[in-house]
Design an enzyme around this catalytic site. Sequence first.
Site, mmCIF file in Angstrom:
data_model
loop_
_atom_site.group_PDB
_atom_site.id
_atom_site.type_symbol
_atom_site.label_atom_id
_atom_site.label_comp_id
_atom_site.label_asym_id
_atom_site.label_seq_id
_atom_site.Cartn_x
_atom_site.Cartn_y
_atom_site.Cartn_z
ATOM 1 N N CYS A 456 0.845 -1.194 0.000
ATOM 2 C CA CYS A 456 0.000 0.000 0.000
ATOM 3 C C CYS A 456 0.887 1.254 0.000
ATOM 4 O O CYS A 456 1.464 1.603 -1.017
ATOM 5 C CB CYS A 456 -0.964 -0.033 1.180
ATOM 6 N N HIS A 583 -3.493 -5.255 0.212
ATOM 7 C CA HIS A 583 -2.957 -5.796 1.461
ATOM 8 C C HIS A 583 -3.024 -7.320 1.419
ATOM 9 O O HIS A 583 -3.988 -7.914 1.893
ATOM 10 C CB HIS A 583 -3.758 -5.277 2.656
ATOM 11 N N GLU A 585 -1.593 -9.439 3.175
ATOM 12 C CA GLU A 585 -1.499 -10.070 4.494
ATOM 13 C C GLU A 585 -2.848 -10.497 5.038
ATOM 14 O O GLU A 585 -2.938 -11.418 5.859
ATOM 15 C CB GLU A 585 -0.813 -9.116 5.491
#
Length: 619
Positions: A456, A583, A585
Amino acid sequence: MKYVLVTGGVVSGLGKGVTASSLGVVLKACGLRVTSIKIDPYLNTDAGTMSPFEHGEVFVLDDGGEVHSVLLSDSTGNFTICLSDNGSLVSYFRSVLYMASNLKDEFSNNVFGDEIQELLVDLDLGNYERFLDVTLTRDNNITTGKIYQSVLEKERRGDYLGKTVQVVPHITDAIKNWIESVSVIPVDGKEGPADVCVIELGGTVGDIESMPFIEALRQLSFSVGQDNFCLIHVSLIPVLGVVGEQFVRELRALGLTPHLLACRSAQPLLETTKEKLSQFCHVPVGNILNIHDVPNIWHIPLLLRNQNAHISILKHLNLSKATPPDLQEWTKRAENFDSLTNSVIIAMVGKYVDLTDSYLSVVKPVGGCNYMPSKCALLHACIACSLKPSVNWIAASDLEDDSALLTPEAHATAWKTLRNAACVLVPGGFGDRGVKGMILAAKYARENNVPYLGICLGMQISVIEFAKSVLGMERANSEEFDTQTADRVVIFMPEGSTTHMGSTMRLGSRRTLFQTPDCINAKLYHNSEYVDERHRHRYEVNPNMVDVLEEAGLKFVGRDESGKRMEILELPSHPFYVGVQFHPEFKSRPGRPSAPFLGLILAAIGQLEAHLSQHQDGS
């Protein structure tokens, strides 16, 4: 539908989320389908505008729902809770952080996405998704704000036909209806409702904001019947004394009687302690579970299974179709992590990380995955490579030139840490503090062929650095940080508002199309033509700058379906220089690590090319 309610007492941040998700793992291992609901008794409608200093990192769901939770952590990998002399250390810790941070300027700017996330991290819906391997929605998170908003909207429409709108029955009915309607929505990709819905009630028993939920849950337990409702209360048990009694008494006074008691302690409880708890709390000794400190978080489901938690729950809920729990894969994962000896050093360059050493020594979390999602994803990727992650936080501001004059020792330490790392990760965030330091970290990684992953903001940083250093644009910047710059390489992209906060950003799952199969990320994503990942941002690479950047060597190998939003960048001349606007993750799972994170670790240990060659067939 069978309901398992998890409540907590003594202190917030005790581990209800870990307990609830671990119970879900054990029930799922018994062949049952499990869904989950998290109740947050605060008045906010979602977590999008909430400070991470109070509620932790925002976790983004596929549909753009945002949730917060808190766990205080350090790097040792254990789980204990400490109390101050006059009550909860957590409340004191939050207030100290808030005052010490001196972040008034940034709190007025954005949606509080700063890298204090190691301290206060997502634990609840994020843990449910990772543990149960399900995909939840914003409706799986209930807040007081959502409930009151829905009731007031009905009142404005005249749905209540002029009646006086009250907490009981209107608010409590809205809570019950929400739970019953959401619990039957499948979250595991299969058709039909789940067998069990695990509900976690945030906060502590006795909090005034929890009272409407307690009452609604009392009514729900009565309406569905005792054989469809199981209450598990989580309580802290210090070395001496029996603390759980007071909060169990409060629960019973409110009309809810625990069927099981989950006791958090540093060491295993003695049988005499369990017998005393049984007497005081009116819970059978066999239903008193002890969740003591363990080497890593993946031991918790095994700990519950070994204490026959599933048998007590299944018996109470009359779930005869369940099978003995199959946790072979879970056991292997927990034991493998314990046996790992080699590690890889990862430099995570963010903001305010200097606060971690000042405060985290007093509280220890469950090891393993109770970190910000970036650290969870690093853990998953490292374990896939038979490594333990050694994450060294670097305060971005310490890398800056000003720091060399003001705090030379911190400056020298930061650069030494960066140079000793095998790879560099710059996570997401908002606000301009530390941006210059992040740019220096990206430049160092690019010029020295050190594997780099920017997430990001981290991707935007790499673009800004490239424009400054390679294209010679000295004023290259994001208009988030400098609205007057002539070289806006990162601009506001209009999928939201620049003036209003709260679910106004580009949120949730979006599709990224690979522009070529011959790029590192397409291969890491198993040669897919596209990937769906979760987003949370307002600013993106300026489409008008893309041609100039690509002519200079920076390649945008992933774009959105319109072709105007840059999603993935690579530097082909570099071993691994990757930026992603999304993102990744948030969708990393144990045993299924996020592709960009796996690539970062493989590149750090020199095994990326071998891995890509081995998986060319798309396996």
